[in-house]
Structures are given as structure tokens and as C-alpha cells.
Scaffold this motif. Sequence first.
Motif, PDB file in Angstrom:
ATOM      1  N   LEU A 250       3.693   8.894 -25.017  1.00 44.34           N
ATOM      2  CA  LEU A 250       4.011   7.690 -25.792  1.00 44.34           C
ATOM      3  C   LEU A 250       5.513   7.627 -26.062  1.00 44.34           C
ATOM      4  CD1 LEU A 250       1.242   7.287 -28.499  1.00 44.34           C
ATOM      5  CD2 LEU A 250       2.059   5.557 -26.921  1.00 44.34           C
ATOM      6  N   ALA A 251       6.053   8.757 -26.518  1.00 39.64           N
ATOM      7  CA  ALA A 251       7.470   8.763 -26.892  1.00 39.64           C
ATOM      8  C   ALA A 251       8.361   8.613 -25.672  1.00 39.64           C
ATOM      9  CB  ALA A 251       7.805  10.055 -27.635  1.00 39.64           C
ATOM     10  N   LEU A 252       7.959   9.222 -24.541  1.00 37.40           N
ATOM     11  CA  LEU A 252       8.854   9.235 -23.388  1.00 37.40           C
ATOM     12  C   LEU A 252       8.636   8.031 -22.469  1.00 37.40           C
ATOM     13  CD1 LEU A 252       8.634  13.025 -22.568  1.00 37.40           C
ATOM     14  CD2 LEU A 252      10.693  11.810 -23.250  1.00 37.40           C
ATOM     15  N   LEU A 253       7.378   7.798 -22.074  1.00 36.14           N
ATOM     16  CA  LEU A 253       7.160   6.763 -21.055  1.00 36.14           C
ATOM     17  C   LEU A 253       6.978   5.375 -21.651  1.00 36.14           C
ATOM     18  CD1 LEU A 253       4.916   8.565 -18.433  1.00 36.14           C
ATOM     19  CD2 LEU A 253       7.389   8.380 -18.555  1.00 36.14           C
ATOM     20  N   SER A 254       6.200   5.283 -22.739  1.00 32.27           N
ATOM     21  CA  SER A 254       5.930   3.945 -23.256  1.00 32.27           C
ATOM     22  C   SER A 254       7.160   3.303 -23.890  1.00 32.27           C
ATOM     23  CB  SER A 254       4.784   3.990 -24.270  1.00 32.27           C
ATOM     24  OG  SER A 254       3.655   4.553 -23.668  1.00 32.27           O
ATOM     25  N   THR A 255       8.244   4.074 -24.041  1.00 33.41           N
ATOM     26  CA  THR A 255       9.458   3.477 -24.594  1.00 33.41           C
ATOM     27  C   THR A 255      10.306   2.818 -23.511  1.00 33.41           C
ATOM     28  OG1 THR A 255      10.405   5.678 -24.478  1.00 33.41           O
ATOM     29  CG2 THR A 255       9.683   4.931 -26.631  1.00 33.41           C
ATOM     30  N   SER A 256       9.855   2.909 -22.256  1.00 24.86           N
ATOM     31  CA  SER A 256      10.536   2.155 -21.202  1.00 24.86           C
ATOM     32  C   SER A 256       9.632   1.015 -20.788  1.00 24.86           C
ATOM     33  CB  SER A 256      10.767   3.045 -19.975  1.00 24.86           C
ATOM     34  OG  SER A 256      11.851   3.885 -20.171  1.00 24.86           O
TER      35      SER A 256
ATOM     36  N   LEU B 296       9.674  14.159 -30.864  1.00 24.65           N
ATOM     37  CA  LEU B 296      10.018  13.063 -29.944  1.00 24.65           C
ATOM     38  C   LEU B 296       9.584  11.717 -30.520  1.00 24.65           C
ATOM     39  CD1 LEU B 296       9.181  14.513 -26.415  1.00 24.65           C
ATOM     40  CD2 LEU B 296      11.426  13.994 -27.361  1.00 24.65           C
ATOM     41  N   ILE B 297       8.369  11.698 -31.114  1.00 26.07           N
ATOM     42  CA  ILE B 297       7.879  10.458 -31.714  1.00 26.07           C
ATOM     43  C   ILE B 297       8.814  10.010 -32.831  1.00 26.07           C
ATOM     44  CG2 ILE B 297       6.057   9.517 -33.200  1.00 26.07           C
ATOM     45  CD1 ILE B 297       5.039   9.523 -30.481  1.00 26.07           C
ATOM     46  N   ILE B 298       9.275  10.967 -33.658  1.00 29.42           N
ATOM     47  CA  ILE B 298      10.178  10.612 -34.762  1.00 29.42           C
ATOM     48  C   ILE B 298      11.480  10.050 -34.204  1.00 29.42           C
ATOM     49  CG2 ILE B 298      11.529  11.539 -36.695  1.00 29.42           C
ATOM     50  CD1 ILE B 298       9.228  13.589 -37.055  1.00 29.42           C
ATOM     51  N   VAL B 299      12.014  10.721 -33.163  1.00 30.00           N
ATOM     52  CA  VAL B 299      13.262  10.251 -32.567  1.00 30.00           C
ATOM     53  C   VAL B 299      13.087   8.847 -31.984  1.00 30.00           C
ATOM     54  CG1 VAL B 299      14.908  10.670 -30.702  1.00 30.00           C
ATOM     55  CG2 VAL B 299      14.083  12.574 -32.063  1.00 30.00           C
ATOM     56  N   SER B 300      11.892   8.586 -31.426  1.00 28.69           N
ATOM     57  CA  SER B 300      11.703   7.297 -30.755  1.00 28.69           C
ATOM     58  C   SER B 300      11.528   6.141 -31.750  1.00 28.69           C
ATOM     59  CB  SER B 300      10.483   7.357 -29.834  1.00 28.69           C
ATOM     60  OG  SER B 300       9.321   7.449 -30.615  1.00 28.69           O
ATOM     61  N   LYS B 301      11.384   6.456 -33.043  1.00 31.83           N
ATOM     62  CA  LYS B 301      11.253   5.445 -34.102  1.00 31.83           C
ATOM     63  C   LYS B 301      10.100   4.464 -33.857  1.00 31.83           C
ATOM     64  CE  LYS B 301      16.229   5.193 -35.026  1.00 31.83           C
ATOM     65  NZ  LYS B 301      17.354   4.298 -34.740  1.00 31.83           N
ATOM     66  N   LEU B 302       9.040   4.944 -33.204  1.00 26.95           N
ATOM     67  CA  LEU B 302       7.889   4.061 -32.996  1.00 26.95           C
ATOM     68  C   LEU B 302       7.133   3.915 -34.309  1.00 26.95           C
ATOM     69  CD1 LEU B 302       6.573   5.390 -29.576  1.00 26.95           C
ATOM     70  CD2 LEU B 302       7.879   3.325 -30.000  1.00 26.95           C
TER      71      LEU B 302
ATOM     72  N   PHE C 255       5.396  -0.740 -27.054  1.00 25.89           N
ATOM     73  CA  PHE C 255       6.374   0.250 -27.509  1.00 25.89           C
ATOM     74  C   PHE C 255       7.700   0.179 -26.758  1.00 25.89           C
ATOM     75  CE2 PHE C 255       2.150   2.236 -28.136  1.00 25.89           C
ATOM     76  CZ  PHE C 255       2.135   2.137 -29.519  1.00 25.89           C
ATOM     77  N   SER C 256       7.760  -0.690 -25.733  1.00 26.96           N
ATOM     78  CA  SER C 256       8.948  -0.611 -24.883  1.00 26.96           C
ATOM     79  C   SER C 256      10.178  -1.255 -25.517  1.00 26.96           C
ATOM     80  CB  SER C 256       8.654  -1.265 -23.533  1.00 26.96           C
ATOM     81  OG  SER C 256       8.477  -2.641 -23.709  1.00 26.96           O
ATOM     82  N   GLU C 257       9.938  -2.105 -26.555  1.00 28.21           N
ATOM     83  CA  GLU C 257      11.103  -2.696 -27.202  1.00 28.21           C
ATOM     84  C   GLU C 257      11.487  -1.870 -28.414  1.00 28.21           C
ATOM     85  OE1 GLU C 257       9.968  -6.705 -28.033  1.00 28.21           O
ATOM     86  OE2 GLU C 257       9.637  -7.045 -25.882  1.00 28.21           O
ATOM     87  N   GLY C 258      12.749  -1.637 -28.555  1.00 27.78           N
ATOM     88  CA  GLY C 258      13.187  -0.839 -29.686  1.00 27.78           C
ATOM     89  C   GLY C 258      14.565  -0.303 -29.386  1.00 27.78           C
ATOM     90  N   ASP C 259      15.157   0.291 -30.394  1.00 30.60           N
ATOM     91  CA  ASP C 259      16.495   0.818 -30.201  1.00 30.60           C
ATOM     92  C   ASP C 259      16.531   2.229 -30.763  1.00 30.60           C
ATOM     93  OD1 ASP C 259      19.137   0.897 -29.503  1.00 30.60           O
ATOM     94  OD2 ASP C 259      19.787   0.206 -31.488  1.00 30.60           O
ATOM     95  N   SER C 260      16.359   3.189 -29.877  1.00 31.75           N
ATOM     96  CA  SER C 260      16.443   4.571 -30.323  1.00 31.75           C
ATOM     97  C   SER C 260      17.010   5.368 -29.171  1.00 31.75           C
ATOM     98  CB  SER C 260      15.056   5.109 -30.681  1.00 31.75           C
ATOM     99  OG  SER C 260      14.329   5.327 -29.500  1.00 31.75           O
ATOM    100  N   LEU C 261      17.296   6.621 -29.436  1.00 30.51           N
ATOM    101  CA  LEU C 261      17.826   7.493 -28.394  1.00 30.51           C
ATOM    102  C   LEU C 261      16.914   7.468 -27.174  1.00 30.51           C
ATOM    103  CD1 LEU C 261      20.080   9.565 -27.901  1.00 30.51           C
ATOM    104  CD2 LEU C 261      18.477  11.331 -28.614  1.00 30.51           C
ATOM    105  N   LEU C 262      15.589   7.530 -27.431  1.00 26.31           N
ATOM    106  CA  LEU C 262      14.648   7.598 -26.306  1.00 26.31           C
ATOM    107  C   LEU C 262      14.531   6.266 -25.579  1.00 26.31           C
ATOM    108  CD1 LEU C 262      11.811   9.894 -27.655  1.00 26.31           C
ATOM    109  CD2 LEU C 262      13.415  10.361 -25.818  1.00 26.31           C
ATOM    110  N   HIS C 263      14.649   5.153 -26.314  1.00 33.44           N
ATOM    111  CA  HIS C 263      14.591   3.851 -25.648  1.00 33.44           C
ATOM    112  C   HIS C 263      15.771   3.680 -24.693  1.00 33.44           C
ATOM    113  CE1 HIS C 263      11.718   2.703 -28.853  1.00 33.44           C
ATOM    114  NE2 HIS C 263      11.226   1.940 -27.899  1.00 33.44           N
ATOM    115  N   ASN C 264      16.907   4.277 -25.077  1.00 28.59           N
ATOM    116  CA  ASN C 264      18.102   4.065 -24.271  1.00 28.59           C
ATOM    117  C   ASN C 264      18.300   5.114 -23.188  1.00 28.59           C
ATOM    118  OD1 ASN C 264      18.778   1.814 -25.777  1.00 28.59           O
ATOM    119  ND2 ASN C 264      19.751   3.080 -27.361  1.00 28.59           N
TER     120      ASN C 264
END
Lengths: 200, 247
Positions: free
Chosen positions: B120-126, B51-57, B6-15
Motif C-alpha cells: 500500500l505504502a510503496l505501490l499504491s502511492t504511484s 512506510l505507511i506513516i511516511v506515506s501520509k495515507l 492512494f495515488s494522489e498525495g504529497d509525501s516522500l513516497l509519493h514523490n
Amino acid sequence: MHISEGILSAPVLITGAGLTATAVGYSLKKIEYKEVPKVAILSSVFFVASLIHVPLGPASIHLILNGLTGLLLGWSAFPAILVALALQGILFQFGGITTLGINTLNMALPAIICFYLFNQGVRSKNNFIAQILAFLCGFLAVLLSGIMVAVVLVFTGEGFLQAAKLLLIAHFPVMILEGVLTTFCIGFLRKVKPEILSIG
Amino acid sequence: MIKEKFSEGDSLLHNLDPRIKIIVALFFSVSVAVIDKYNSLFFALLLAIFLIIVSKLKVKEIISRLLVVNSFIFLLWLMLPFTLPGEIIYTLGSLSISREGIHYVFLITLKSNTIILATLALLSTSSIYNLIHALSHFHVPDKLIHLFFFTFRYLQTIHSEYIRLNNALKIRGFKAQTNFHTYRTFAYLIGMILVRSYDRSKRVYDAMLCRGFKGKFWILDHFTFKQSDFVSGIIMISCIIGLVLWS
């Protein structure tokens, strides 16, 4: 034997986190910089071991090996298990932030108890005694972890008593299996690389 | 391979700055773990889903992760309603289902899933390396940071070593069954990994000494704290405070 998020009560979680933080702090003081790669690499071995599923009758169970971890790492088992559990939490969502402290304690304290009980014994010249002790080490580590999980559940609510008993009984075959595997593994290490067993 | 899917992606939460994410995730998990009211827990679940929706996972991946975790919780559904004492609402032969039991399991299910979704939305996106780097900003002891770095770095290596040995077993016709031969084989496999890892750790430390290691890891890629980090952090923290006050 992870306890998932949302089950335990706040006092139990806080006590677990506090005790783990103290133990990890103490053991980090004892680790020297030159030992860090060794502790870390062994920690990743135990992470990988927990991904191995071993058949047991109709079911298959994953290995815990906290007894062996304790034997090989001594006090360093505490930070090693903490790191492995934290990574499991982030990578696979097993366990989580709030339960990290108590889960580490439940796995690492038995590891250290086994280290003190069996560290001398498994290096014994007598092969038979070493094998018996290695079995006890693997067996006892899981038994103690099971008891700790049960106690922690009962502390959260007395209503968990039945569930805790069931959990402990269900883990009995796991204890035997861990004992057998630890015996074979210690036997292997004694033959192939005895110096690993003298760390700690 | 052990992957950080989940760490690769381009969303508000990833950045978002990982430091903010760690604080929010910690704060959120602790709050949800101690709240016992249904309405605030439902609100927390909505926040986590948001948060999950924002993270676009990918929803499919998220669901498969949730299924694994909920299989443990399913076991609780099989046990707790029958074993927790309380007002009996249904009797099934010699077993009786208690209202308290159902209530408790439902709370646990709700809390677990909420916390998992949020983490998932917060930590796994890094990436793990970024999270470890962020931890070093929170005055986590140096040696623990080093342990994290090394353990994650060698996880991949040792996992592929395990796969390699396992393939060697399969080629030789090994089938895992419930017998001593299987257990001995697995124990020797782990023993072999331990022996190799032990030697490897010595080589790694020697290599570090060659490169002038003196107890410090130099980080080249630093975080920059942006205004958007500050704003998102404030919004998320105030939502959690609202959640706690409301319960």
C-alpha cells in the motif's frame, strides 16, 4: 480463489512464478499487435465480472468465469489473467506480488485446458450438446482451479490437507453456479454474436 | 468507479521514483514471505508501518482495506487451528486446537498484513500508469506493457458500462435472488458487455491505425532519477538486507 500472501512456501511460489512466466512468454509470442486491444478489453471485462456478486442462498459470491475466459481467449488467457490479477492486487490488495505467479497459474491453466476441451464443442450445430459442454466448461474450470489450489496448499504443508478438502467442498456450489452462468452466456453469444466464439 | 484512491498525495513516497518503489516492494515482499522468525517479522511489520506513516495515507482508508483482506484470513483462523495436526493445547468437544495450528495462522496473519501495508505504502502511492511505465524500464515485454495500459484504460469504461446496464435492470424492478432467472439475467448482462467490448476493441485498433500505430507507444513524460531517490532506495534496501540477515 486467491491465495493471500504469506501462506505458501518458497519452492511453491518460485515454481508458480516460473511456470507462469514461461506460459505468458509463450502466449505473448503468439499474440499479434492487432490483437492486443481485444485481449486487453476482454481482460477488463473479466476484471469487472469478478466485481459482480451473485446471490447463492444466504450468501453471495463473486464470479470467476475463468472457463469463459479460456474459451474466448485461448492462450491469451494467460497474460489477460496475469494483468487482471496484478491490477486487482494494486487496486484492492487482493493477492500480491509474491503470489501473482501461482495465482495466475491456478486460474489460467484450467482456462486453457477448457479451451482445448470445449472450444470446438460450444460451437456445435446441436444446441443441446453446446449447452451441456458450456456447462461442463464453467464447472470444470472452477473445479480444476480448486484442485490446483488444494494441491498447492498440500505441497506447502501436509497439515493443510484437511483445510484443502474443506475448501474444495465449499466451492462445489460455486462450480455449479459458474456452469449455469457459462451455459447461459454461451447461449447468448451463440445467438447474438457467434463470431466471438471463434477467436482463440 | 474504480479509483486509485492512494495515488494522489504529497509525501516522500509519493514523490519517489516508481522504479525504486517496485524494486523495494518486490524485495520486501519476497523477504517477508520466506522469513519464519517472529522477531524479524515484527521488525518487518514495524518497517511497513513506518512506510505507511511516511506515506501520509489516511489511516481510516488503510484500516478498511486491511479489514477486507483479513476477513479471508479470519476464515483460516476458523479452520487451521483445528485441522493442522500437532501438540493439542485445548479440546472443545470433538474439536481440538493444536499449537502448530495457532502458530501457523499467526505467522500467516503477520506476513499478510506486513506485505499488504508495505505494498500500500510503496505501490499504491504511484498511479497505475506510472507503475506500468516503470515496468517498461525493467525490460518487461512490449506486448505485456500494452496489455497493462489498455486493460487499465478500458477497466473504467467497461465498469461504467456495467453500472449503466445494472441501473437499467434496477429500473425495471430486477431483484437478484437465488433462481435461474437471476443467473440468466447476469449471464446475459455479461454477454452484452462482451459483445459491446468486442466491437469496441475493433474500433480502438482502427483508431490506432489511423494515428499511425506501428507497435510502439511513445512516452512523453519521462522519469528523472534524483539523488533523493538514490538515497531512499539505498536506505530501504539495506533495511531489508538487515532483516534477512538477522532472521
